[in-house]
Scaffold this motif. Sequence first.
Motif, PDB file in Angstrom:
ATOM      1  N   LYS A 160       0.835  -1.186   0.000  1.00 23.10           N
ATOM      2  CA  LYS A 160       0.000   0.000   0.000  1.00 23.10           C
ATOM      3  C   LYS A 160       0.883   1.255   0.000  1.00 23.10           C
ATOM      4  CE  LYS A 160      -4.218   1.440   2.118  1.00 23.10           C
ATOM      5  NZ  LYS A 160      -5.153   1.154   3.164  1.00 23.10           N
ATOM      6  N   LYS A 161       1.966   1.165   0.803  1.00 18.54           N
ATOM      7  CA  LYS A 161       2.875   2.295   0.881  1.00 18.54           C
ATOM      8  C   LYS A 161       3.497   2.581  -0.497  1.00 18.54           C
ATOM      9  CE  LYS A 161       6.378   2.130   3.744  1.00 18.54           C
ATOM     10  NZ  LYS A 161       6.994   1.410   4.854  1.00 18.54           N
ATOM     11  N   LEU A 164       0.877   3.925  -2.920  1.00 19.99           N
ATOM     12  CA  LEU A 164       0.565   5.318  -2.616  1.00 19.99           C
ATOM     13  C   LEU A 164       1.702   6.231  -3.067  1.00 19.99           C
ATOM     14  CD1 LEU A 164      -1.256   5.164   0.814  1.00 19.99           C
ATOM     15  CD2 LEU A 164      -2.203   5.882  -1.370  1.00 19.99           C
ATOM     16  N   PHE A 201     -10.789  12.400  -3.667  1.00 23.67           N
ATOM     17  CA  PHE A 201     -10.639  12.765  -2.267  1.00 23.67           C
ATOM     18  C   PHE A 201     -11.938  12.888  -1.505  1.00 23.67           C
ATOM     19  CE2 PHE A 201      -6.238  13.073  -2.131  1.00 23.67           C
ATOM     20  CZ  PHE A 201      -5.968  12.982  -0.775  1.00 23.67           C
ATOM     21  N   SER A 210     -15.147   7.519  -0.818  1.00 27.52           N
ATOM     22  CA  SER A 210     -14.695   6.627   0.251  1.00 27.52           C
ATOM     23  C   SER A 210     -13.383   5.946  -0.142  1.00 27.52           C
ATOM     24  CB  SER A 210     -15.765   5.568   0.516  1.00 27.52           C
ATOM     25  OG  SER A 210     -16.024   4.889  -0.687  1.00 27.52           O
ATOM     26  N   ARG A 211     -12.907   6.193  -1.361  1.00 24.18           N
ATOM     27  CA  ARG A 211     -11.651   5.598  -1.808  1.00 24.18           C
ATOM     28  C   ARG A 211     -10.443   6.468  -1.461  1.00 24.18           C
ATOM     29  NH1 ARG A 211     -12.521   1.930  -6.387  1.00 24.18           N
ATOM     30  NH2 ARG A 211     -14.739   1.531  -6.473  1.00 24.18           N
ATOM     31  N   ARG A 212     -10.654   7.526  -0.677  1.00 23.88           N
ATOM     32  CA  ARG A 212      -9.602   8.520  -0.487  1.00 23.88           C
ATOM     33  C   ARG A 212      -8.305   7.962   0.094  1.00 23.88           C
ATOM     34  NH1 ARG A 212     -13.235   9.503   3.578  1.00 23.88           N
ATOM     35  NH2 ARG A 212     -14.523  10.688   2.158  1.00 23.88           N
ATOM     36  N   GLU A 213      -8.402   6.870   0.886  1.00 25.06           N
ATOM     37  CA  GLU A 213      -7.184   6.307   1.479  1.00 25.06           C
ATOM     38  C   GLU A 213      -6.462   5.388   0.499  1.00 25.06           C
ATOM     39  OE1 GLU A 213      -6.107   6.939   4.552  1.00 25.06           O
ATOM     40  OE2 GLU A 213      -7.812   8.230   5.028  1.00 25.06           O
ATOM     41  N   GLU A 214      -7.104   5.095  -0.607  1.00 26.37           N
ATOM     42  CA  GLU A 214      -6.538   4.179  -1.594  1.00 26.37           C
ATOM     43  C   GLU A 214      -5.854   4.998  -2.687  1.00 26.37           C
ATOM     44  OE1 GLU A 214      -6.637   0.992  -1.010  1.00 26.37           O
ATOM     45  OE2 GLU A 214      -7.871   1.239   0.778  1.00 26.37           O
ATOM     46  N   GLY A 245      -8.934   1.983  -5.579  1.00 29.91           N
ATOM     47  CA  GLY A 245      -8.889   3.444  -5.655  1.00 29.91           C
ATOM     48  C   GLY A 245      -9.460   3.965  -6.963  1.00 29.91           C
TER      49      GLY A 245
END
Length: 491
Positions: free
Chosen positions: A125-126, A129, A183, A186-190, A234
């Motif tokens: 994920k890191k 991102l 942003f 609900s996909r904002r963290e992806e 995402g």
Amino acid sequence: MKSILIIDDEESIRKSLEGIFIDEGYSVISEEFGEEGLKIFSEKLPNAVLLDIWLPDSDGINILNSMAKINKNIPVIMISGHSDIDTAIKTIKMGAYDFIEKPLSLDRVLITVENALKFNELNEKKITLAQSTLRYEDELIGNSDKIKDLKNRILKAAVSDAPILITGENGTGKELVAKSLHFNSSRREEPFIAINCAAVPEDLIESELFGHEKGAFTGALARKKGKFELADGGTLFLDEIGDMSLRMQSKILRVLQDNRFQRVGGESTVEVNARIIAATNKSLEDEIKKGNFRSDLFFRLNVIPFFISPLRERKEDIPVLVDYFIDKFNLGNKQKLYITIEDNAMELFKNYLWMGNVRELKNIIERFAIMHYGSKITKQDVADELKIGIEECGNNNEDNNGDDRINSKLESNISVYQDNKTISKYIDINSLRKAKEAFERDYIILKLKENNFNISNTAKKIGMSRRNLHNRIILLNIDSHIHNINAEIKE
Ligand SMILES: Nc1ncnc2c1ncn2[C@@H]1O[C@H](COP(=O)(O)OP(=O)(O)OP(=O)(O)O)[C@@H](O)[C@H]1O
Ligand SMILES: [Mg+2]
């Protein structure tokens, strides 16, 4: 399904490990030899590896090293005999995730692998991102009804997963709107993954979008994920979609229909859940008529259409944007030498046509912040920068968005050029901006020659401030053409 690769020469160990992992719902590949195991590793890129330190054909340490070269993010757990503890500790320093001692406790093996997988997930994920092009420092600025409406529509559309097509001229903020949609969802963290379809060469775009398997083509040394896979969970932003070839359009259409695809050179199917946002500055309806764009893809993408108006059609936004960009670039000035702007200079900004839209405005303010730091920007500075006469800017007629002004300006310019028989010199330059620059360069060089390369005198003659002429000389690269003025430039 998560996959585990087991490399151990003892058949009984392979069998019992296979058994517990299959029971727990993993897919397992097991292998006796190191070199063969390494090959499988590079082809399949499993989620975790259990690797024996002693192997019949090779050393587990060498295999660990080779794996790290192929993909250092896949956790490798070493299996060590009691007498190899020192070696096992060494492998941790070399990047192994952990080691487990023989005889194996199956519970401990399971817990270690589960921890390793969690670690791997966080790591992936890191990385994704970091690859995602997202820098959400930019706000959507503007007070016009058009921008207010745009913001409202963003909030509503962000909740759904339906495809979005954003259209608008160059620099109107299409990418900014795409990021804003991501942003507010609900996909904002992806991840938010962007691909510029016009910038990737045709022979690479398929592998860029869908990834490839090891050996799919020369240079494909290991399996690589494509943008669709990276955007899983995402948003995938397909920028300049109007420039995509018909062949790629049909591939994209298939993924939009099935949410699945195959990597280049691969047979297994990859399923993805990515929200698609496409953007273009072309009219796709026109492209469809010309046979350049598939109508079925257009209808798939155009579920929620977004159109961003050109800046000249929402002039109320100009002062707010000017102030916003001044603050932004002042903040970046380390010496704290800020720019401010004279009130009447703003009129010029408001009446300019901004063919490059917000990007052009942003670039000009940035240029002011660099070239004029610490000073108040005057109306003359703005007129010089925009290359318009101050007298042109009193016209506040907003009805025709300045089209008449453009026309009369063009007409008078054309007659001047024709009278002077200079137009033939610039006729082969296809960009208006480049042609203007070429003309300006010739003109300034001519005037500098007439004035013995004295910048102050030349500036006075041609009605420009000395500072601005100086900047134009540098920006147009005139100083490198003419030696004589170097001494004065450096004074
Ligand atoms: N309403 C706005 N408020 C603040 N900044 C904006 C606004 N619109 C555009 N910008 C800024 O202007 C620049 C250009 O915007 P963006 O890249 O989103 O445009 P675009 O439509 O994708 O352009 P192109 O067609 O050239 O790709 C960016 O730096 C963006 O942050
Ligand atoms: Mg863009």
